[in-house]
Design a protein around this motif. Structure first.
Motif, PDB file in Angstrom:
ATOM      1  N   PRO A 133       0.813  -1.226   0.000  1.00 34.36           N
ATOM      2  CA  PRO A 133       0.000   0.000   0.000  1.00 34.36           C
ATOM      3  C   PRO A 133       0.842   1.270   0.000  1.00 34.36           C
ATOM      4  CG  PRO A 133      -0.957  -1.618   1.470  1.00 34.36           C
ATOM      5  CD  PRO A 133       0.359  -2.174   1.027  1.00 34.36           C
ATOM      6  N   ALA A 134       1.923   1.290   0.762  1.00 36.27           N
ATOM      7  CA  ALA A 134       2.779   2.483   0.804  1.00 36.27           C
ATOM      8  C   ALA A 134       3.401   2.744  -0.564  1.00 36.27           C
ATOM      9  CB  ALA A 134       3.862   2.316   1.863  1.00 36.27           C
ATOM     10  N   GLU A 135       3.863   1.695  -1.215  1.00 39.69           N
ATOM     11  CA  GLU A 135       4.425   1.838  -2.558  1.00 39.69           C
ATOM     12  C   GLU A 135       3.358   2.303  -3.549  1.00 39.69           C
ATOM     13  OE1 GLU A 135       7.939  -1.564  -2.470  1.00 39.69           O
ATOM     14  OE2 GLU A 135       5.871  -2.144  -2.929  1.00 39.69           O
ATOM     15  N   THR A 136       2.145   1.813  -3.368  1.00 39.02           N
ATOM     16  CA  THR A 136       1.044   2.208  -4.234  1.00 39.02           C
ATOM     17  C   THR A 136       0.746   3.690  -4.098  1.00 39.02           C
ATOM     18  OG1 THR A 136       0.080  -0.013  -4.118  1.00 39.02           O
ATOM     19  CG2 THR A 136      -1.394   1.793  -4.757  1.00 39.02           C
ATOM     20  N   ARG A 137       0.699   4.177  -2.864  1.00 46.90           N
ATOM     21  CA  ARG A 137       0.456   5.609  -2.650  1.00 46.90           C
ATOM     22  C   ARG A 137       1.542   6.447  -3.317  1.00 46.90           C
ATOM     23  NH1 ARG A 137      -0.594   3.614   2.662  1.00 46.90           N
ATOM     24  NH2 ARG A 137      -2.850   3.448   2.972  1.00 46.90           N
ATOM     25  N   ALA A 138       2.790   6.023  -3.189  1.00 51.44           N
ATOM     26  CA  ALA A 138       3.884   6.780  -3.778  1.00 51.44           C
ATOM     27  C   ALA A 138       3.809   6.735  -5.302  1.00 51.44           C
ATOM     28  CB  ALA A 138       5.222   6.224  -3.290  1.00 51.44           C
ATOM     29  N   HIS A 139       3.515   5.568  -5.846  1.00 47.15           N
ATOM     30  CA  HIS A 139       3.476   5.404  -7.305  1.00 47.15           C
ATOM     31  C   HIS A 139       2.359   6.231  -7.926  1.00 47.15           C
ATOM     32  CE1 HIS A 139       4.158   3.391 -11.131  1.00 47.15           C
ATOM     33  NE2 HIS A 139       2.858   3.163 -11.208  1.00 47.15           N
ATOM     34  N   LEU A 140       1.187   6.243  -7.289  1.00 41.57           N
ATOM     35  CA  LEU A 140       0.030   6.965  -7.831  1.00 41.57           C
ATOM     36  C   LEU A 140      -0.071   8.393  -7.302  1.00 41.57           C
ATOM     37  CD1 LEU A 140      -2.703   4.162  -7.640  1.00 41.57           C
ATOM     38  CD2 LEU A 140      -1.294   4.813  -9.614  1.00 41.57           C
ATOM     39  N   LYS A 141       0.863   8.770  -6.412  1.00 35.07           N
ATOM     40  CA  LYS A 141       0.866  10.105  -5.799  1.00 35.07           C
ATOM     41  C   LYS A 141      -0.445  10.375  -5.052  1.00 35.07           C
ATOM     42  CE  LYS A 141       4.245  12.171  -8.939  1.00 35.07           C
ATOM     43  NZ  LYS A 141       4.697  10.881  -9.503  1.00 35.07           N
ATOM     44  N   LEU A 142      -0.824   9.411  -4.219  1.00 36.37           N
ATOM     45  CA  LEU A 142      -2.047   9.515  -3.424  1.00 36.37           C
ATOM     46  C   LEU A 142      -1.757  10.216  -2.108  1.00 36.37           C
ATOM     47  CD1 LEU A 142      -3.418   5.890  -3.881  1.00 36.37           C
ATOM     48  CD2 LEU A 142      -3.886   7.910  -5.286  1.00 36.37           C
ATOM     49  N   ARG A 143      -2.793  10.758  -1.512  1.00 39.40           N
ATOM     50  CA  ARG A 143      -2.668  11.377  -0.198  1.00 39.40           C
ATOM     51  C   ARG A 143      -2.547  10.299   0.879  1.00 39.40           C
ATOM     52  NH1 ARG A 143      -3.501  16.695  -0.380  1.00 39.40           N
ATOM     53  NH2 ARG A 143      -4.572  17.559  -2.191  1.00 39.40           N
ATOM     54  N   ASP A 144      -1.668  10.546   1.819  1.00 38.18           N
ATOM     55  CA  ASP A 144      -1.550   9.656   2.961  1.00 38.18           C
ATOM     56  C   ASP A 144      -2.778   9.832   3.856  1.00 38.18           C
ATOM     57  OD1 ASP A 144      -0.654   9.289   6.000  1.00 38.18           O
ATOM     58  OD2 ASP A 144       0.618   8.024   4.738  1.00 38.18           O
ATOM     59  N   PRO A 145      -3.436   8.745   4.271  1.00 37.69           N
ATOM     60  CA  PRO A 145      -4.657   8.898   5.075  1.00 37.69           C
ATOM     61  C   PRO A 145      -4.408   9.512   6.443  1.00 37.69           C
ATOM     62  CG  PRO A 145      -3.982   6.598   4.975  1.00 37.69           C
ATOM     63  CD  PRO A 145      -3.138   7.329   3.979  1.00 37.69           C
ATOM     64  N   GLY A 146      -3.165   9.449   6.911  1.00 38.87           N
ATOM     65  CA  GLY A 146      -2.874  10.034   8.217  1.00 38.87           C
ATOM     66  C   GLY A 146      -2.597  11.522   8.165  1.00 38.87           C
ATOM     67  N   THR A 147      -1.811  11.947   7.152  1.00 41.06           N
ATOM     68  CA  THR A 147      -1.393  13.349   7.075  1.00 41.06           C
ATOM     69  C   THR A 147      -2.206  14.172   6.087  1.00 41.06           C
ATOM     70  OG1 THR A 147       0.228  12.938   5.317  1.00 41.06           O
ATOM     71  CG2 THR A 147       0.951  12.611   7.604  1.00 41.06           C
ATOM     72  N   GLY A 148      -2.867  13.501   5.135  1.00 43.17           N
ATOM     73  CA  GLY A 148      -3.595  14.225   4.103  1.00 43.17           C
ATOM     74  C   GLY A 148      -2.702  14.783   3.018  1.00 43.17           C
ATOM     75  N   LYS A 149      -1.393  14.471   3.061  1.00 45.32           N
ATOM     76  CA  LYS A 149      -0.451  14.972   2.070  1.00 45.32           C
ATOM     77  C   LYS A 149      -0.014  13.857   1.137  1.00 45.32           C
ATOM     78  CE  LYS A 149       1.595  18.461   5.169  1.00 45.32           C
ATOM     79  NZ  LYS A 149       2.846  18.913   5.808  1.00 45.32           N
ATOM     80  N   THR A 150       0.348  14.219  -0.095  1.00 44.88           N
ATOM     81  CA  THR A 150       1.005  13.269  -0.984  1.00 44.88           C
ATOM     82  C   THR A 150       2.445  13.090  -0.537  1.00 44.88           C
ATOM     83  OG1 THR A 150       1.801  14.945  -2.535  1.00 44.88           O
ATOM     84  CG2 THR A 150      -0.420  14.079  -2.904  1.00 44.88           C
ATOM     85  N   VAL A 151       3.103  12.083  -1.096  1.00 41.78           N
ATOM     86  CA  VAL A 151       4.506  11.857  -0.771  1.00 41.78           C
ATOM     87  C   VAL A 151       5.322  13.089  -1.147  1.00 41.78           C
ATOM     88  CG1 VAL A 151       6.546  10.498  -1.346  1.00 41.78           C
ATOM     89  CG2 VAL A 151       4.340   9.366  -0.994  1.00 41.78           C
ATOM     90  N   GLU A 152       5.037  13.681  -2.302  1.00 41.31           N
ATOM     91  CA  GLU A 152       5.767  14.870  -2.748  1.00 41.31           C
ATOM     92  C   GLU A 152       5.538  16.041  -1.805  1.00 41.31           C
ATOM     93  OE1 GLU A 152       4.332  15.371  -6.702  1.00 41.31           O
ATOM     94  OE2 GLU A 152       5.912  14.147  -7.576  1.00 41.31           O
ATOM     95  N   GLN A 153       4.293  16.242  -1.374  1.00 37.70           N
ATOM     96  CA  GLN A 153       3.992  17.341  -0.468  1.00 37.70           C
ATOM     97  C   GLN A 153       4.681  17.143   0.879  1.00 37.70           C
ATOM     98  OE1 GLN A 153      -0.261  17.109  -0.618  1.00 37.70           O
ATOM     99  NE2 GLN A 153      -0.441  18.783  -2.078  1.00 37.70           N
ATOM    100  N   ALA A 154       4.694  15.917   1.362  1.00 32.97           N
ATOM    101  CA  ALA A 154       5.337  15.625   2.640  1.00 32.97           C
ATOM    102  C   ALA A 154       6.836  15.929   2.564  1.00 32.97           C
ATOM    103  CB  ALA A 154       5.103  14.177   3.044  1.00 32.97           C
ATOM    104  N   ALA A 155       7.447  15.580   1.431  1.00 35.20           N
ATOM    105  CA  ALA A 155       8.876  15.827   1.268  1.00 35.20           C
ATOM    106  C   ALA A 155       9.189  17.312   1.182  1.00 35.20           C
ATOM    107  CB  ALA A 155       9.389  15.126   0.010  1.00 35.20           C
ATOM    108  N   GLY A 156       8.230  18.082   0.600  1.00 40.28           N
ATOM    109  CA  GLY A 156       8.454  19.524   0.447  1.00 40.28           C
ATOM    110  C   GLY A 156       7.884  20.356   1.553  1.00 40.28           C
ATOM    111  N   GLY A 157       7.187  19.710   2.513  1.00 40.33           N
ATOM    112  CA  GLY A 157       6.611  20.425   3.633  1.00 40.33           C
ATOM    113  C   GLY A 157       5.423  21.288   3.265  1.00 40.33           C
ATOM    114  N   GLN A 158       4.738  20.954   2.137  1.00 36.33           N
ATOM    115  CA  GLN A 158       3.583  21.749   1.697  1.00 36.33           C
ATOM    116  C   GLN A 158       2.313  21.237   2.332  1.00 36.33           C
ATOM    117  OE1 GLN A 158       3.545  21.628  -2.540  1.00 36.33           O
ATOM    118  NE2 GLN A 158       5.650  22.332  -2.749  1.00 36.33           N
ATOM    119  N   ALA A 159       1.289  22.107   2.386  1.00 39.02           N
ATOM    120  CA  ALA A 159      -0.002  21.712   2.925  1.00 39.02           C
ATOM    121  C   ALA A 159      -0.789  20.949   1.882  1.00 39.02           C
ATOM    122  CB  ALA A 159      -0.777  22.938   3.362  1.00 39.02           C
TER     123      ALA A 159
END
Length: 306
Positions: free
Chosen positions: A280-306
């Protein structure tokens, strides 16, 4: 060939299947339990419908979707959640007055179909990309309804899974993308074997795949006895796959299946062809999905964006 496969388990659907296989989950707890067992069996994604616990029939209840999602999120396993937004499209002409819907007709507006998505914000939701002669009924989804629905999904920040039952659906899904109604790389699901859409065979899958945009991610499934052959075919053609009791009730001829067993069998096929099922974690990263805990995509989490 795709060696890293996103494997979806469609755990219950909305069809008249509960009386044909006692393993089809009906209550929110049963549906959630099957999502959890599918995750433990190796599924990347759970595709969820809900049903009326008293009758087993289709339900559009936001509260039932909420209960399923809460139970799955509270479990000790992870899985990407994909809830249907394609209900409320069933039209069966009345025998005496065909201008009216007869028994079994279930029509919702785009905003009504979208209500569970808006309330619960899953990682994925389906967007059925056209109308179709669906067995003995008509599935109704006019172009303007689809545009409205796509806007609602886009505004919610949920990634749509573009369900295509025929070549014309792929064409219109591309049109939605050209009109700016689909963000990022689109995700297609090629739905094969439903009478009277595209057949579940290599020629149909290849024809539909060849019409996809260059940046598309895609998966495919076949119903009934074609479920497992289409897992292999999708992987060989570069796609992902879906199994589950929504689409097929049997593990093999005469043997009723569970969702977990279908996931395990599909996983064995994928591994036998030299591939692996994505987490599931790889799937979220591959499809650029929002993390259910933080509400951010992997890219947003890495960049500190809302």
């Amino acid at each position: 060939m795709n060696r890293n496969v996103i494997l979806t388990c469609a755990v219950t659907g909305a069809g008249d299947t509960a009386g044909k296989n006692p393993n089809v989950p009906i209550t929110p707890k049963q549906i959630a339990d099957d999502c959890i067992e599918a995750a433990r069996a190796g599924a990347s994604v759970a595709h969820i419908h809900v049903r009326d616990p008293e009758t087993g029939a289709i339900s559009h209840s936001v509260d039932r979707f909420r209960e399923v999602m809460a139970r799955v999120r509270e479990a000790d396993v992870d899985i990407v959640i994909n809830i249907t937004a394609g209900g409320g499209g069933d039209w069966i002409p009345d025998a005496e007055d065909p201008t009216r819907g007869g028994p079994g007709t279930d029509i919702q507006t785009p905003s009504q179909r979208h209500a569970p998505v808006a309330a619960l914000l899953p990682e994925l939701c389906t967007l059925d990309c056209g109308s179709l002669n669906f067995g003995d009924m008509v599935y109704v989804n006019p172009a303007d309804w689809l545009r409205e629905h796509a806007r609602l999904v886009q505004a919610a920040g949920v990634k749509p899974e573009l369900e295509c039952f025929d070549l014309g659906h792929v064409w219109f899904a591309r049109q939605l993308q050209q009109e700016g109604l689909i963000d990022g790389a689109p995700l297609y699901q090629l739905c094969l074997g439903i009478p009277w859409g595209a057949e579940a065979d290599p020629e149909s899958m290849l024809a539909m795949r060849n019409k996809l945009p260059a940046n598309a991610n895609w998966a495919a499934f076949g119903i009934g006895r074609q479920q497992m052959p289409m897992v292999a075919q999708a992987m060989l053609l570069g796609g992902h796959a879906r199994v589950g009791l929504e689409d097929n009730l049997y593990l093999k001829r005469g043997v009723l299946a569970t969702n977990a067993q279908l996931v395990e069998k599909a996983g064995d096929i994928i591994e036998s062809l030299g591939g692996r099922v994505m987490t599931p974690a790889e799937t979220r990263a591959h499809l650029k999905l929002r993390d259910p805990g933080t509400g951010k995509t992997v890219e947003q989490a890495a960049g500190g964006q809302a």
